[in-house]
Every structure is written in C-alpha cells, then in structure tokens.
Design a protein around this motif. Structure first.
Motif, PDB file in Angstrom:
ATOM      1  N   GLY A  97       0.783  -1.229   0.000  1.00  0.00           N
ATOM      2  CA  GLY A  97       0.000   0.000   0.000  1.00  0.00           C
ATOM      3  C   GLY A  97       0.816   1.281   0.000  1.00  0.00           C
ATOM      4  N   TYR A  98       1.923   1.311  -0.712  1.00  0.00           N
ATOM      5  CA  TYR A  98       2.736   2.534  -0.832  1.00  0.00           C
ATOM      6  C   TYR A  98       1.928   3.517  -1.680  1.00  0.00           C
ATOM      7  CZ  TYR A  98       7.081   5.232  -1.512  1.00  0.00           C
ATOM      8  OH  TYR A  98       8.057   6.196  -1.511  1.00  0.00           O
ATOM      9  N   ARG A  99       1.378   4.531  -1.014  1.00  0.00           N
ATOM     10  CA  ARG A  99       0.486   5.445  -1.736  1.00  0.00           C
ATOM     11  C   ARG A  99       0.193   6.681  -0.889  1.00  0.00           C
ATOM     12  NH1 ARG A  99      -4.862   4.927   0.161  1.00  0.00           N
ATOM     13  NH2 ARG A  99      -5.183   3.150   1.510  1.00  0.00           N
ATOM     14  N   LEU A 126       3.058  -1.879   6.901  1.00  0.00           N
ATOM     15  CA  LEU A 126       3.934  -2.996   7.184  1.00  0.00           C
ATOM     16  C   LEU A 126       3.101  -4.063   7.874  1.00  0.00           C
ATOM     17  CD1 LEU A 126       7.129  -1.230   8.579  1.00  0.00           C
ATOM     18  CD2 LEU A 126       6.863  -2.327   6.370  1.00  0.00           C
ATOM     19  N   ILE A 127       3.220  -5.300   7.410  1.00  0.00           N
ATOM     20  CA  ILE A 127       2.495  -6.407   8.007  1.00  0.00           C
ATOM     21  C   ILE A 127       3.454  -7.185   8.892  1.00  0.00           C
ATOM     22  CG2 ILE A 127       1.075  -8.451   7.581  1.00  0.00           C
ATOM     23  CD1 ILE A 127      -0.069  -5.728   6.512  1.00  0.00           C
ATOM     24  N   VAL A 128       3.121  -7.255  10.186  1.00  0.00           N
ATOM     25  CA  VAL A 128       3.970  -7.889  11.183  1.00  0.00           C
ATOM     26  C   VAL A 128       3.264  -9.137  11.709  1.00  0.00           C
ATOM     27  CG1 VAL A 128       5.167  -7.593  13.386  1.00  0.00           C
ATOM     28  CG2 VAL A 128       4.890  -5.638  11.843  1.00  0.00           C
ATOM     29  N   LYS A 129       3.965 -10.258  11.660  1.00  0.00           N
ATOM     30  CA  LYS A 129       3.424 -11.542  12.140  1.00  0.00           C
ATOM     31  C   LYS A 129       4.038 -11.833  13.501  1.00  0.00           C
ATOM     32  CE  LYS A 129       3.018 -16.346  10.637  1.00  0.00           C
ATOM     33  NZ  LYS A 129       3.398 -17.238   9.519  1.00  0.00           N
ATOM     34  N   ILE A 130       3.178 -12.146  14.476  1.00  0.00           N
ATOM     35  CA  ILE A 130       3.596 -12.478  15.834  1.00  0.00           C
ATOM     36  C   ILE A 130       3.001 -13.837  16.183  1.00  0.00           C
ATOM     37  CG2 ILE A 130       3.525 -11.789  18.263  1.00  0.00           C
ATOM     38  CD1 ILE A 130       2.995  -8.903  17.242  1.00  0.00           C
TER      39      ILE A 130
END
Length: 116
Positions: free
Chosen positions: A92-94, A108-112
């Motif tokens: 989603g760079y916009r 940024l999608i962060v997985k925990i």
C-alpha cells in the motif's frame, strides 16, 4: 488509530488473530497492519524519508527496529510475551488521508506467534 498525526508517524491499526494453530491453545498467530505516514509538503523529500523507513535494513529501517524485539537466538520475542515476530511485507505505498490531511505512506504487516 490515532486522532492526530505528527509526521513522520508510525502506528498499529488493524489486526487479525488465527486461534488454535497448535492443539490445546498452544499457538495463536497475530498479524498486525502497521502504517507509517510522512509529510507530503514536498513530495520528493517525503518519498525519500518513506523509502528510508521502509528499507530492509539500515539506521532508519522500521523492519530492523521492529525485529530487534525478537530477542536473542532461542529466546522469546517482545520481552518474553511471544515466541517470535517477523515483518512479513510492505504494501500500500500510496497517498493517505488521515483526519483531513494528506500524507504519503505505506503499511507494514507484522506476524507475531505465541501461546494462545
């Protein structure tokens, strides 16, 4: 989500939880959608700042800063609150509108992963 933003601004917004990835509530997986917004008063300057924040490594890298919370090899992440975390992707760079002001930004999608 914050009401007011002072650019550059990083915050966690939406998240999903996948429960019961291991038997007996042994593992849940959380995906955080984090957003970074920078001023677009000067488009080129804003995009340069955003690019440095989105770099995979380096002194301005959000990915490097977030993954520093992984802890030592074999240890727990987030001060013992999770098994591990990983910045999976940028998307989603916009241009974004937040509370009536326009910014350039990305997610940024962060997985925990951790016990349920």
């Amino acid at each position: 989500m914050p009401d007011a933003v002072t650019a550059p601004h990083f915050f966690c917004g939406e998240y999903t939880v996948d429960y019961d990835k291991a038997m007996g509530r042994g593992l849940d997986v959380v995906e955080l959608t984090c957003r970074v917004l920078v001023s677009r008063a000067d488009d080129r300057s804003g995009q340069r700042i955003l690019d440095s924040l989105l770099a995979g490594s380096g002194p301005s890298s959000l990915k490097a800063a977030i993954e520093a919370a992984r802890g030592a090899p074999g240890g727990y992440a987030l001060g013992g609150l999770a098994h591990d975390l990983h910045v999976m992707r940028m998307q989603g760079y916009r241009w974004y509108e937040h509370n009536g002001t326009d910014y350039v930004g990305a997610d940024l999608i962060v997985k925990i992963i951790g016990e349920g």
